[in-house]
Design a protein around this motif. Sequence first.
Motif, PDB file in Angstrom:
ATOM      1  N   PRO A 188       6.177   7.531  -2.473  1.00 60.00           N
ATOM      2  CA  PRO A 188       5.121   6.806  -3.219  1.00 60.00           C
ATOM      3  C   PRO A 188       4.916   7.711  -4.356  1.00 60.00           C
ATOM      4  N   ILE A 189       4.693   6.861  -5.667  1.00 59.18           N
ATOM      5  CA  ILE A 189       4.486   7.696  -6.848  1.00 59.18           C
ATOM      6  C   ILE A 189       3.517   6.955  -7.748  1.00 59.18           C
ATOM      7  N   GLY A 190       2.263   7.563  -7.638  1.00 60.44           N
ATOM      8  CA  GLY A 190       0.981   7.007  -8.402  1.00 60.44           C
ATOM      9  C   GLY A 190       0.765   7.340  -9.843  1.00 60.44           C
ATOM     10  N   ILE A 191       0.327   6.488 -10.688  1.00 59.49           N
ATOM     11  CA  ILE A 191       0.125   6.792 -11.880  1.00 59.49           C
ATOM     12  C   ILE A 191      -1.382   6.644 -12.043  1.00 59.49           C
ATOM     13  N   THR A 192      -2.331   7.531 -12.567  1.00 60.95           N
ATOM     14  CA  THR A 192      -3.779   7.322 -12.765  1.00 60.95           C
ATOM     15  C   THR A 192      -4.019   6.397 -13.897  1.00 60.95           C
ATOM     16  N   LYS A 193      -5.388   5.849 -14.195  1.00 62.26           N
ATOM     17  CA  LYS A 193      -5.741   5.100 -14.891  1.00 62.26           C
ATOM     18  C   LYS A 193      -5.555   5.873 -16.209  1.00 62.26           C
ATOM     19  N   ARG A 194      -5.538   7.089 -16.114  1.00 58.25           N
ATOM     20  CA  ARG A 194      -5.483   8.010 -17.518  1.00 58.25           C
ATOM     21  C   ARG A 194      -3.954   8.234 -17.817  1.00 58.25           C
ATOM     22  N   GLY A 195      -2.983   7.701 -17.083  1.00 61.80           N
ATOM     23  CA  GLY A 195      -1.595   8.096 -17.194  1.00 61.80           C
ATOM     24  C   GLY A 195      -1.005   9.213 -16.604  1.00 61.80           C
ATOM     25  N   ASN A 196      -1.780   9.938 -15.725  1.00 64.86           N
ATOM     26  CA  ASN A 196      -1.149  11.061 -14.986  1.00 64.86           C
ATOM     27  C   ASN A 196      -0.200  10.218 -13.838  1.00 64.86           C
ATOM     28  N   TRP A 197       0.819  11.059 -13.661  1.00 66.93           N
ATOM     29  CA  TRP A 197       2.010  10.660 -12.904  1.00 66.93           C
ATOM     30  C   TRP A 197       1.783  11.715 -11.432  1.00 66.93           C
ATOM     31  N   MET A 198       1.642  11.254 -10.333  1.00 65.10           N
ATOM     32  CA  MET A 198       1.416  12.196  -9.259  1.00 65.10           C
ATOM     33  C   MET A 198       2.477  11.541  -8.055  1.00 65.10           C
ATOM     34  N   MET A 199       2.843  12.417  -7.158  1.00 62.81           N
ATOM     35  CA  MET A 199       3.349  12.257  -5.961  1.00 62.81           C
ATOM     36  C   MET A 199       2.450  12.286  -4.893  1.00 62.81           C
ATOM     37  N   TYR A 200       2.708  11.378  -3.934  1.00 60.84           N
ATOM     38  CA  TYR A 200       1.531  10.970  -3.016  1.00 60.84           C
ATOM     39  C   TYR A 200       2.062  10.770  -1.695  1.00 60.84           C
ATOM     40  N   ASP A 201       1.658  11.397  -0.621  1.00 61.07           N
ATOM     41  CA  ASP A 201       2.085  11.259   0.661  1.00 61.07           C
ATOM     42  C   ASP A 201       1.051  11.111   1.712  1.00 61.07           C
ATOM     43  N   GLY A 202      -0.092  10.744   1.074  1.00 61.44           N
ATOM     44  CA  GLY A 202      -1.079  10.455   2.307  1.00 61.44           C
ATOM     45  C   GLY A 202      -1.002   9.047   2.825  1.00 61.44           C
ATOM     46  N   PRO A 203      -2.045   8.560   3.584  1.00 58.13           N
ATOM     47  CA  PRO A 203      -2.139   7.419   4.252  1.00 58.13           C
ATOM     48  C   PRO A 203      -2.399   6.114   3.149  1.00 58.13           C
ATOM     49  N   ILE A 204      -1.827   4.970   3.713  1.00 58.63           N
ATOM     50  CA  ILE A 204      -1.732   3.855   2.742  1.00 58.63           C
ATOM     51  C   ILE A 204      -3.144   3.370   2.246  1.00 58.63           C
ATOM     52  N   GLU A 205      -4.074   3.402   3.088  1.00 55.98           N
ATOM     53  CA  GLU A 205      -5.554   2.931   2.996  1.00 55.98           C
ATOM     54  C   GLU A 205      -5.927   3.774   1.818  1.00 55.98           C
ATOM     55  N   LYS A 206      -5.698   4.623   1.671  1.00 59.84           N
ATOM     56  CA  LYS A 206      -6.304   5.592   0.425  1.00 59.84           C
ATOM     57  C   LYS A 206      -5.824   5.239  -1.004  1.00 59.84           C
ATOM     58  N   ILE A 207      -4.541   4.494  -0.948  1.00 59.05           N
ATOM     59  CA  ILE A 207      -4.078   3.837  -2.081  1.00 59.05           C
ATOM     60  C   ILE A 207      -4.873   2.872  -2.421  1.00 59.05           C
ATOM     61  N   GLU A 208      -5.336   1.962  -1.555  1.00 58.53           N
ATOM     62  CA  GLU A 208      -6.071   0.801  -1.613  1.00 58.53           C
ATOM     63  C   GLU A 208      -7.223   1.040  -2.304  1.00 58.53           C
ATOM     64  N   ASN A 209      -8.001   2.098  -1.487  1.00 57.24           N
ATOM     65  CA  ASN A 209      -9.469   2.311  -2.025  1.00 57.24           C
ATOM     66  C   ASN A 209      -9.497   3.330  -3.099  1.00 57.24           C
ATOM     67  N   GLY A 210      -8.486   3.622  -3.976  1.00 57.24           N
ATOM     68  CA  GLY A 210      -8.398   4.661  -5.067  1.00 57.24           C
ATOM     69  C   GLY A 210      -8.425   6.027  -4.492  1.00 57.24           C
ATOM     70  N   GLN A 211      -8.680   6.546  -3.381  1.00 57.22           N
ATOM     71  CA  GLN A 211      -8.952   8.004  -2.967  1.00 57.22           C
ATOM     72  C   GLN A 211      -7.675   8.727  -3.195  1.00 57.22           C
ATOM     73  N   TRP A 212      -6.531   8.233  -3.403  1.00 59.66           N
ATOM     74  CA  TRP A 212      -5.113   8.647  -3.236  1.00 59.66           C
ATOM     75  C   TRP A 212      -5.197   9.591  -4.294  1.00 59.66           C
ATOM     76  N   GLU A 213      -5.937   9.452  -5.615  1.00 60.05           N
ATOM     77  CA  GLU A 213      -5.836  10.492  -6.598  1.00 60.05           C
ATOM     78  C   GLU A 213      -6.471  11.723  -6.305  1.00 60.05           C
ATOM     79  N   ASN A 214      -7.291  12.020  -5.542  1.00 66.43           N
ATOM     80  CA  ASN A 214      -7.948  13.139  -5.037  1.00 66.43           C
ATOM     81  C   ASN A 214      -6.997  14.019  -4.214  1.00 66.43           C
ATOM     82  N   ILE A 215      -6.453  13.417  -3.417  1.00 67.11           N
ATOM     83  CA  ILE A 215      -5.306  14.022  -2.318  1.00 67.11           C
ATOM     84  C   ILE A 215      -4.334  14.424  -3.218  1.00 67.11           C
TER      85      ILE A 215
END
Length: 365
Positions: free
Chosen positions: A39-66
């Motif tokens: 999983p590779i996330g892009i924040t609303k500001r355009g920052n790219w981040m790798m992510y390997d936390g739980p899927i639910e936190k993608i849906e609720n937006g919390q993935w960014e903090n992790i």
Amino acid sequence: NKINVGIIFGGKSAEHEVSLMSAASIMRAIDKEKYNVIPIGITKRGNWMMYDGPIEKIENGQWENISNKLIKDRPEENIFSVIPIGDKSLGDKIPPVLIDKIDVVFPVLHGPYGEDGTIQGLLEMADIPYVGAGVLASSLCMDKVYAKKIFEFEGLSVVDYFVIFKDELEKNIKDYISAVEKNFNYPVFIKPANLGSSVGITKAHNRDELINGLHEAAKYDRKIMVEKCIECREIECAVLGNDKPKASVVGEIIPSHEFYDYEAKYFDDGKSKMVIPADIPEEISDKIRKIAVKAYKALECSGLSRVDFFLEKGTNKIYINEINTMPGFTKYSMYPLLWQETGLPYDKLIDKLIQLALERYKQKP
Ligand code: ADP
Ligand code: MG
Ligand code: MG
Ligand code: K
């Protein structure tokens, strides 16, 4: 040997949240025996981040903090190297060029900076196969004006429209309004040329609403279109494939609002209805499916697209409205449901899309 699939989600567009839902849904359904998900996330500001936390936190937006924590802890040898492009002072705003260990990318991004050829161009440069339309088709389908020009060239019926640029709007709004009023009756639709999910779209019932609508659309794009309003049913067709694309059964959207606006699409708790297959005569649905494939080929789409139509009430005239090269892709979105009804379930559809991406890459000269 498993195939490493980079799933890119989020993004800078107004359709960020929609992307989170689609990506989470794909991550749950993808065949884990065959594919590793990266999983590779892009924040609303355009920052790219790798992510390997739980899927639910993608849906609720919390993935960014992790992800913020992870990216600091995570050494470069993990999956990506980050090659700064241009100004290094931009720090983590620089898009990482993905190298090594990613076999294919599924860019689950909707709207500008994702569905419009920009990420596709980055992936071409990085020489990585990716799901969906290429650069040209992505940007053509994102630009409602250019897509219409090609539909017209192919002899397909499109709804009449005017184009205005933001700077002209400031200078000549009066001339423009009188041109619109001379040619169209109210109501009319006002749209930013490059967007999706109905963001920035309004329906104007009078001159005041037209003026407000133009200013609203101008917040999102320098190019704006005004369209005649069609009294219609909304019919959608899913197309899948590269050189020999196939059309699904067609479906109907029955919006809960006056038109299928952003709220009706995502926040009305299922009051908008999808009817699959659409309850229309076979003769009409066959015509729509043929037009869908013709339009898909004309805009040089590949992988997938949802082709959307207006079926005029009374006359049954078919207008092509738009092609969406990365349509909403949750398990309950129109595109996957149309394929489900046609005999291709969600997990198989994801598999097919990844295979199409690899196939297209192999065919590159
Ligand atoms: P988007 O790419 O944001 O989905 P659309 O062009 O599909 O933009 O417009 C969003 C919705 O607005 C449509 O699904 C439909 O409900 C309504 N709409 C847009 N244009 C027209 C039109 N010319 N006549 C009637 N309804 C329209
Ligand atoms: Mg669209
Ligand atoms: Mg649409
Ligand atoms: K589009």
